[in-house]
Motif scaffolding. Sequence first.
Motif, mmCIF file in Angstrom:
data_model
loop_
_atom_site.group_PDB
_atom_site.id
_atom_site.type_symbol
_atom_site.label_atom_id
_atom_site.label_comp_id
_atom_site.label_asym_id
_atom_site.label_seq_id
_atom_site.Cartn_x
_atom_site.Cartn_y
_atom_site.Cartn_z
ATOM 1 N N LYS A 18 47.808 79.471 18.756
ATOM 2 C CA LYS A 18 46.715 79.936 17.926
ATOM 3 C C LYS A 18 47.072 79.783 16.450
ATOM 4 O O LYS A 18 48.066 80.331 15.975
ATOM 5 C CB LYS A 18 46.406 81.412 18.232
ATOM 6 C CG LYS A 18 45.817 81.646 19.616
ATOM 7 C CD LYS A 18 45.419 83.087 19.810
ATOM 8 C CE LYS A 18 44.770 83.297 21.184
ATOM 9 N NZ LYS A 18 44.352 84.700 21.397
ATOM 10 N N SER A 19 46.243 79.012 15.756
ATOM 11 C CA SER A 19 46.475 78.780 14.336
ATOM 12 C C SER A 19 45.188 78.289 13.698
ATOM 13 O O SER A 19 44.373 77.610 14.335
ATOM 14 C CB SER A 19 47.589 77.746 14.135
ATOM 15 O OG SER A 19 47.732 77.412 12.765
ATOM 16 N N GLU A 20 44.996 78.635 12.428
ATOM 17 C CA GLU A 20 43.840 78.129 11.693
ATOM 18 C C GLU A 20 44.056 76.691 11.243
ATOM 19 O O GLU A 20 43.109 76.016 10.824
ATOM 20 C CB GLU A 20 43.568 79.018 10.474
ATOM 21 C CG GLU A 20 43.167 80.449 10.829
ATOM 22 C CD GLU A 20 42.895 81.286 9.610
ATOM 23 O OE1 GLU A 20 43.130 80.776 8.479
ATOM 24 O OE2 GLU A 20 42.440 82.439 9.765
ATOM 25 N N ASN A 21 45.296 76.238 11.311
ATOM 26 C CA ASN A 21 45.628 74.876 10.902
ATOM 27 C C ASN A 21 45.516 73.916 12.075
ATOM 28 O O ASN A 21 45.469 74.325 13.237
ATOM 29 C CB ASN A 21 47.046 74.819 10.321
ATOM 30 C CG ASN A 21 47.215 75.717 9.119
ATOM 31 O OD1 ASN A 21 46.317 75.835 8.296
ATOM 32 N ND2 ASN A 21 48.365 76.369 9.009
ATOM 33 N N ALA A 22 45.503 72.641 11.771
ATOM 34 C CA ALA A 22 45.590 71.615 12.811
ATOM 35 C C ALA A 22 47.018 71.588 13.338
ATOM 36 O O ALA A 22 47.990 71.705 12.566
ATOM 37 C CB ALA A 22 45.195 70.255 12.243
ATOM 38 N N THR A 23 47.191 71.457 14.643
ATOM 39 C CA THR A 23 48.523 71.516 15.252
ATOM 40 C C THR A 23 48.772 70.290 16.116
ATOM 41 O O THR A 23 47.829 69.703 16.667
ATOM 42 C CB THR A 23 48.674 72.779 16.111
ATOM 43 O OG1 THR A 23 47.648 72.794 17.123
ATOM 44 C CG2 THR A 23 48.564 74.037 15.270
ATOM 45 N N GLN A 24 50.046 69.941 16.239
ATOM 46 C CA GLN A 24 50.444 68.872 17.146
ATOM 47 C C GLN A 24 51.865 69.133 17.630
ATOM 48 O O GLN A 24 52.677 69.766 16.935
ATOM 49 C CB GLN A 24 50.365 67.501 16.466
ATOM 50 C CG GLN A 24 51.404 67.285 15.375
ATOM 51 C CD GLN A 24 51.358 65.895 14.789
ATOM 52 O OE1 GLN A 24 50.859 65.693 13.686
ATOM 53 N NE2 GLN A 24 51.887 64.935 15.507
ATOM 54 N N MET A 25 52.150 68.662 18.835
ATOM 55 C CA MET A 25 53.499 68.812 19.375
ATOM 56 C C MET A 25 54.449 67.904 18.593
ATOM 57 O O MET A 25 54.203 66.714 18.437
ATOM 58 C CB MET A 25 53.518 68.467 20.852
ATOM 59 C CG MET A 25 52.654 69.383 21.710
ATOM 60 S SD MET A 25 53.132 71.125 21.635
ATOM 61 C CE MET A 25 54.718 71.079 22.473
#
Length: 389
Positions: A18-25
């Motif tokens: 959960k994050s307001e930012n864009a995420t990637q592995m």
Amino acid sequence: MFMSLTGLDTFLSAQYFKSENATQMYSDVVSATLLWTNNTGLPEPVNFTLPHKVGPSEDGLVTCVYWEENGDVKRWSTEGCMAIVSDGNSTICTCTHLSTFAVILQTEKDPLLEWVNLVCMCVGLTFLGLAVLTFLFCTWNPKVNNTARLHLSLTLFLAYLLFLVGLNRTNNLVCSAIAGLLHFLFLSSFVWMFLETLQLFLLVRGLTKVQAIQKEGLKKRYLLLIGYGTPLVVVGVSARVLPSGYGSAEKCWLNTEKGFIWSFLGPVCVILCVNCVLFCVILWTLQPTLSSMKSGISQAKDTRCVLIVFKILAQSIILGCAWILGFFQSSTLLQYLFVIVNSQQGTFIFIVHCLFNKEVVPPPNHVIDKILGYFRGGSDLATKLYVCF
């Protein structure tokens, strides 16, 4: 015991963080366990180094996370873990417990990309709406079968409209319904894309026959049965196998649990491959077909050839190339290309099949009067809309 679980990040993806930012592995998933004990807590933190899967990012926040399972809650969490040092190649994490770990890269969402996506989708929806109106109200050559084009435009219009207004409505029941409907509509659009390619193939094959040209393609009832029956079966089976696969805490789309996303990607890959084969067959058979036609028709051979080749090239953009970009989103440029090209399928459909199609005849006067009658007072706005249309 220490294990590196290569490929598991595809299923335990960054969407579970959960994050307001864009995420990637940003790394592979690793697991550390003490044998012969159920105690995962440690008297002192343990440090471990995880290599990065992609190149360095100057503007991203590197986050060390562990996989948490607490009842129905399954997510990546930062509790008890933090990043000590991170360079371009690896990150050193420290954690107070043993578990399954990974590194996630957080980057700020691109407001320009979101704005471009919104504008492009609105433009695409406008032209899809115009294409649907053209197929419904304009008069066509009776030998032309527009069933596939009409329902392709209609399913794309509904899918993009629902995607635009419902993707982030992450209420449990509503979100699952939206995800299931999006699954059906996008799959249906792909099936109609295949049927349109099949129609084009049957048209080109029919040029070899010296006879009165009948209405092109399959009959309408068969097209409707295939176009809506096939995706309905796929969605029904998928929902039966894994009902929880529809919707997530981040967006109303298919989640990656147990590879559920392949209930969409699998049929898409099959249809794209079949379309590619059909296009190759069409291009292979087109020139010999035209060269073998009777002399009475051969006078128009060059013009017909150019038009059909142009139609094939335009169809390749409509039916496949835009979606293939979706499999390659590793750079910002590819993301912009995917958003722009994919959202403009309606524009391509309207230009190729409506605007530049000489077989389109304006609707009769009584239909025009009926359309204008829906606008109260006979306003100038209605007249302008019809003139633009």
